[in-house]
Design a protein around this motif. Sequence first.
Motif, PDB file in Angstrom:
ATOM      1  N   LEU A  11      26.604  13.845  23.129  1.00 21.46           N
ATOM      2  CA  LEU A  11      25.368  13.969  23.358  1.00 21.46           C
ATOM      3  C   LEU A  11      24.382  14.738  22.392  1.00 21.46           C
ATOM      4  CD1 LEU A  11      24.914  13.047  26.993  1.00 21.46           C
ATOM      5  CD2 LEU A  11      24.909  11.448  25.101  1.00 21.46           C
ATOM      6  N   VAL A  12      24.970  15.942  22.444  1.00 21.78           N
ATOM      7  CA  VAL A  12      24.193  17.232  21.698  1.00 21.78           C
ATOM      8  C   VAL A  12      24.293  16.881  20.288  1.00 21.78           C
ATOM      9  CG1 VAL A  12      24.617  19.746  21.132  1.00 21.78           C
ATOM     10  CG2 VAL A  12      24.866  18.844  23.405  1.00 21.78           C
ATOM     11  N   ALA A  13      25.552  16.571  19.880  1.00 20.37           N
ATOM     12  CA  ALA A  13      25.701  16.044  18.471  1.00 20.37           C
ATOM     13  C   ALA A  13      24.527  15.119  17.818  1.00 20.37           C
ATOM     14  CB  ALA A  13      27.126  15.603  17.947  1.00 20.37           C
ATOM     15  N   LEU A  14      24.501  13.932  18.755  1.00 21.23           N
ATOM     16  CA  LEU A  14      23.644  12.944  18.674  1.00 21.23           C
ATOM     17  C   LEU A  14      21.936  13.241  18.602  1.00 21.23           C
ATOM     18  CD1 LEU A  14      25.142  10.023  20.757  1.00 21.23           C
ATOM     19  CD2 LEU A  14      24.972  10.211  18.084  1.00 21.23           C
ATOM     20  N   LEU A  15      21.715  14.437  19.198  1.00 21.22           N
ATOM     21  CA  LEU A  15      20.243  14.768  19.083  1.00 21.22           C
ATOM     22  C   LEU A  15      20.235  15.958  17.872  1.00 21.22           C
ATOM     23  CD1 LEU A  15      19.916  15.982  22.799  1.00 21.22           C
ATOM     24  CD2 LEU A  15      18.958  14.116  21.843  1.00 21.22           C
ATOM     25  N   GLN A  16      21.492  16.527  17.450  1.00 22.25           N
ATOM     26  CA  GLN A  16      21.193  17.421  16.364  1.00 22.25           C
ATOM     27  C   GLN A  16      21.177  16.850  14.896  1.00 22.25           C
ATOM     28  OE1 GLN A  16      23.239  21.009  17.213  1.00 22.25           O
ATOM     29  NE2 GLN A  16      22.035  21.549  18.969  1.00 22.25           N
ATOM     30  N   ILE A  17      22.030  15.578  14.637  1.00 18.54           N
ATOM     31  CA  ILE A  17      21.946  15.275  13.451  1.00 18.54           C
ATOM     32  C   ILE A  17      20.803  14.865  12.881  1.00 18.54           C
ATOM     33  CG2 ILE A  17      24.460  14.411  13.981  1.00 18.54           C
ATOM     34  CD1 ILE A  17      23.400  11.538  14.342  1.00 18.54           C
ATOM     35  N   TRP A  18      19.780  14.611  13.487  1.00 14.69           N
ATOM     36  CA  TRP A  18      18.522  14.232  12.762  1.00 14.69           C
ATOM     37  C   TRP A  18      18.015  15.486  12.006  1.00 14.69           C
ATOM     38  CZ3 TRP A  18      17.765   9.090  12.948  1.00 14.69           C
ATOM     39  CH2 TRP A  18      18.337   8.741  13.984  1.00 14.69           C
ATOM     40  N   SER A  19      18.157  16.721  12.354  1.00 17.56           N
ATOM     41  CA  SER A  19      17.543  17.703  11.722  1.00 17.56           C
ATOM     42  C   SER A  19      18.599  18.663  11.152  1.00 17.56           C
ATOM     43  CB  SER A  19      16.687  18.764  12.803  1.00 17.56           C
ATOM     44  OG  SER A  19      17.495  19.144  13.678  1.00 17.56           O
ATOM     45  N   TYR A  20      19.848  18.657  11.509  1.00 17.62           N
ATOM     46  CA  TYR A  20      20.880  19.213  11.022  1.00 17.62           C
ATOM     47  C   TYR A  20      21.035  19.255   9.429  1.00 17.62           C
ATOM     48  CZ  TYR A  20      25.198  22.085  11.794  1.00 17.62           C
ATOM     49  OH  TYR A  20      25.999  23.300  11.805  1.00 17.62           O
ATOM     50  N   PRO A  21      21.182  18.029   8.824  1.00 18.95           N
ATOM     51  CA  PRO A  21      21.199  18.209   7.504  1.00 18.95           C
ATOM     52  C   PRO A  21      20.007  19.018   6.597  1.00 18.95           C
ATOM     53  CG  PRO A  21      20.608  15.987   7.953  1.00 18.95           C
ATOM     54  CD  PRO A  21      21.025  16.777   9.279  1.00 18.95           C
ATOM     55  N   MET A  22      18.700  18.933   7.143  1.00 22.26           N
ATOM     56  CA  MET A  22      17.708  19.477   6.154  1.00 22.26           C
ATOM     57  C   MET A  22      18.032  20.995   6.313  1.00 22.26           C
ATOM     58  SD  MET A  22      13.664  18.394   6.947  1.00 22.26           S
ATOM     59  CE  MET A  22      12.527  18.809   5.485  1.00 22.26           C
ATOM     60  N   HIS A  23      18.583  21.590   7.302  1.00 23.05           N
ATOM     61  CA  HIS A  23      18.585  22.857   7.292  1.00 23.05           C
ATOM     62  C   HIS A  23      20.009  23.297   6.741  1.00 23.05           C
ATOM     63  CE1 HIS A  23      21.823  23.617  10.317  1.00 23.05           C
ATOM     64  NE2 HIS A  23      21.317  24.822  10.400  1.00 23.05           N
TER      65      HIS A  23
ATOM     66  N   SER B  85      17.765  24.293  13.953  1.00 24.44           N
ATOM     67  CA  SER B  85      17.548  23.527  13.133  1.00 24.44           C
ATOM     68  C   SER B  85      16.491  22.275  13.637  1.00 24.44           C
ATOM     69  CB  SER B  85      18.496  23.012  12.466  1.00 24.44           C
ATOM     70  OG  SER B  85      19.194  22.013  13.367  1.00 24.44           O
ATOM     71  N   LEU B  86      16.464  22.177  15.115  1.00 25.22           N
ATOM     72  CA  LEU B  86      15.742  21.092  15.759  1.00 25.22           C
ATOM     73  C   LEU B  86      14.161  21.287  15.515  1.00 25.22           C
ATOM     74  CD1 LEU B  86      17.516  21.019  19.174  1.00 25.22           C
ATOM     75  CD2 LEU B  86      17.339  19.316  17.613  1.00 25.22           C
ATOM     76  N   TYR B  87      13.678  22.481  15.009  1.00 19.19           N
ATOM     77  CA  TYR B  87      12.269  22.555  14.604  1.00 19.19           C
ATOM     78  C   TYR B  87      11.933  21.507  13.476  1.00 19.19           C
ATOM     79  CZ  TYR B  87      11.650  25.233  10.375  1.00 19.19           C
ATOM     80  OH  TYR B  87      11.871  25.355   9.154  1.00 19.19           O
ATOM     81  N   LEU B  88      12.865  21.111  12.691  1.00 19.41           N
ATOM     82  CA  LEU B  88      12.873  20.370  11.573  1.00 19.41           C
ATOM     83  C   LEU B  88      12.648  18.762  11.895  1.00 19.41           C
ATOM     84  CD1 LEU B  88      14.922  22.035   9.120  1.00 19.41           C
ATOM     85  CD2 LEU B  88      12.450  21.845   8.872  1.00 19.41           C
ATOM     86  N   ALA B  89      12.901  18.444  13.318  1.00 24.59           N
ATOM     87  CA  ALA B  89      13.215  17.167  13.636  1.00 24.59           C
ATOM     88  C   ALA B  89      11.833  16.394  13.435  1.00 24.59           C
ATOM     89  CB  ALA B  89      13.918  16.884  15.022  1.00 24.59           C
ATOM     90  N   PRO B  90      10.738  16.888  14.307  1.00 27.78           N
ATOM     91  CA  PRO B  90       9.526  16.403  14.243  1.00 27.78           C
ATOM     92  C   PRO B  90       8.913  16.326  12.801  1.00 27.78           C
ATOM     93  CG  PRO B  90       9.316  18.442  15.358  1.00 27.78           C
ATOM     94  CD  PRO B  90      10.847  18.233  15.210  1.00 27.78           C
ATOM     95  N   VAL B  91       9.299  17.282  12.009  1.00 27.70           N
ATOM     96  CA  VAL B  91       8.779  17.377  10.470  1.00 27.70           C
ATOM     97  C   VAL B  91       9.471  15.919   9.990  1.00 27.70           C
ATOM     98  CG1 VAL B  91       9.074  18.651   8.344  1.00 27.70           C
ATOM     99  CG2 VAL B  91       8.614  19.790  10.542  1.00 27.70           C
ATOM    100  N   ILE B  92      10.519  15.638  10.210  1.00 30.40           N
ATOM    101  CA  ILE B  92      11.326  14.624   9.459  1.00 30.40           C
ATOM    102  C   ILE B  92      10.554  13.124  10.141  1.00 30.40           C
ATOM    103  CG2 ILE B  92      13.507  13.377   9.443  1.00 30.40           C
ATOM    104  CD1 ILE B  92      14.868  16.205   9.518  1.00 30.40           C
ATOM    105  N   PHE B  93      10.552  13.222  11.466  1.00 31.23           N
ATOM    106  CA  PHE B  93      10.133  12.304  11.941  1.00 31.23           C
ATOM    107  C   PHE B  93       8.748  11.814  11.697  1.00 31.23           C
ATOM    108  CE2 PHE B  93      12.904  13.061  15.915  1.00 31.23           C
ATOM    109  CZ  PHE B  93      13.945  12.773  15.481  1.00 31.23           C
ATOM    110  N   PHE B  94       7.845  12.531  11.536  1.00 29.58           N
ATOM    111  CA  PHE B  94       6.416  12.544  11.599  1.00 29.58           C
ATOM    112  C   PHE B  94       5.881  12.870  10.042  1.00 29.58           C
ATOM    113  CE2 PHE B  94       7.086  13.495  16.216  1.00 29.58           C
ATOM    114  CZ  PHE B  94       7.074  12.520  16.451  1.00 29.58           C
ATOM    115  N   SER B  95       6.146  13.883   9.643  1.00 33.96           N
ATOM    116  CA  SER B  95       5.537  14.292   8.303  1.00 33.96           C
ATOM    117  C   SER B  95       6.187  13.692   7.053  1.00 33.96           C
ATOM    118  CB  SER B  95       5.505  16.003   8.391  1.00 33.96           C
ATOM    119  OG  SER B  95       4.905  16.541   9.137  1.00 33.96           O
TER     120      SER B  95
END
Length: 463
Positions: A222-234, A371-381
């Motif tokens: 479950l942790v991996a499924l949360l983190q893969i959205w932002s992990y590559p960008m960092h 890296s999770l701080y980048l998730a909203p950047v990816i989702f929204f910005s």
Amino acid sequence: MDLVLPVLAVSIALVSILLAPKASGEGAFYKGLSPAGETPGLVMLIFSQVTTWIFARSLMNAAILGFYYGLWGTLAYGLYYLSFITGGMIIDDLRFRKGYDSIQAFLFDRFGEWGTACYNLVIGVRLTSEVFANLLVIGILFGAAGSGSYALAVVGLALVTLVYSMLGGLHASLRSDLFQMVIFLVVLLMLLVVAFSGGHVSLDNLLFKPFEIDQPGPILMLVALLQIWSYPMHDPVMMDRGFLADRQTTRRSFYHAAWISTTCILLFGGLGILAGSQAATGEAMNVVLMRLLGDVPMLLFNAALVISAMSTLDSTLSSSAKLVVVDMKFLSPTMRNGRMVMALFMLLGLLMVFVGNKDLFSAVAVSGTASLYLAPVIFFSLWRSWERIPAWSYLASFTLSISGAVLYFMESTGYTMWLGESHKYTKLLYISLSVLTLGCLMFWLGRRQSNSYRAMPANVSDY
């Protein structure tokens, strides 16, 4: 037999040096261009993507998680490799739809200097940790921590990798990645043949740990499924390879890298699962594998780790040079300055090996949480193209993520027990979910505030 692994490591290093011609200019050193000025082809790009992500730390982590938590532990680590899918989506939108030539340019356009400052800090730490983690695995293979053989192996591999990385930059890294990936695939195939022919592979052994949702393996999934959205960008090593070729080649390289790397990680992690199913109480993974497979297969196991460590180190050094010289523009874009930066990052990694924390997965978990701080950047910005997000929203998300990463490190190492007696991966799940949710909330509130200011009339008389 004790001399075979050092000889093999030296041989691979020498071939890598021969495959790394001196860069003819900044285009080869920073952009991976061939002497003829050509961009890397599809096969080279795929193999470079795969081998730089199947690094020594990842192989060891996949095997260790399989050893302790069974199939579900290895699957959890394998899920991180879905980052190639999300990473390909990020690059396609950022570069080919919006026209940016770097992540820093996009973040500066959206959030100003704070956007690039926070990002450069996170990926700078990420690159240093990659150097540290791969050197650490090499040291462990050659001797006990603190021993002469341990120190010699770490320093020796560091120097050899630094030499050929400094010679050719990113072009050298791409060429050596291709060679090292081919060798790795041959070694992995030989290991699988030995494992299957020994009669150790069975459904009962693979499922020696049952699936229970509250156990560490499924929780880590479950942790991996949360983190893969932002992990590559960092991860600058992955992202840098998204700016080298045309759109079709880039897209295909990410998608093929996803299934190839996931397959390799799961197969290698399977060796740890088999060891866990046959381990006696208190028996270490390497001891069990030696008993099950024998001397020669264990040599191949260790050789795979050496190969993957080298392939990741040269790519990490190339990305370090590009970060400081090209993206941050901290120095003029000369090859000499790039080589100086490579030497500095290698020195920092060596320093961490001899004085830092020795938990390999901690670096992944802490890095993924940050890296999770980048998730909203990816989702929204990025994907939703929200342009009116104030800098405070970005900074709030960044602060939450860094705080979460520090909290997990403190909890997992036993410095604090603020989150109770739960398993450290359960704590990681709570932290990751909280950081991701609150970060997205900060962006929503920021956009709502910006829209309110925009809708406000110019003066009181308009009421």
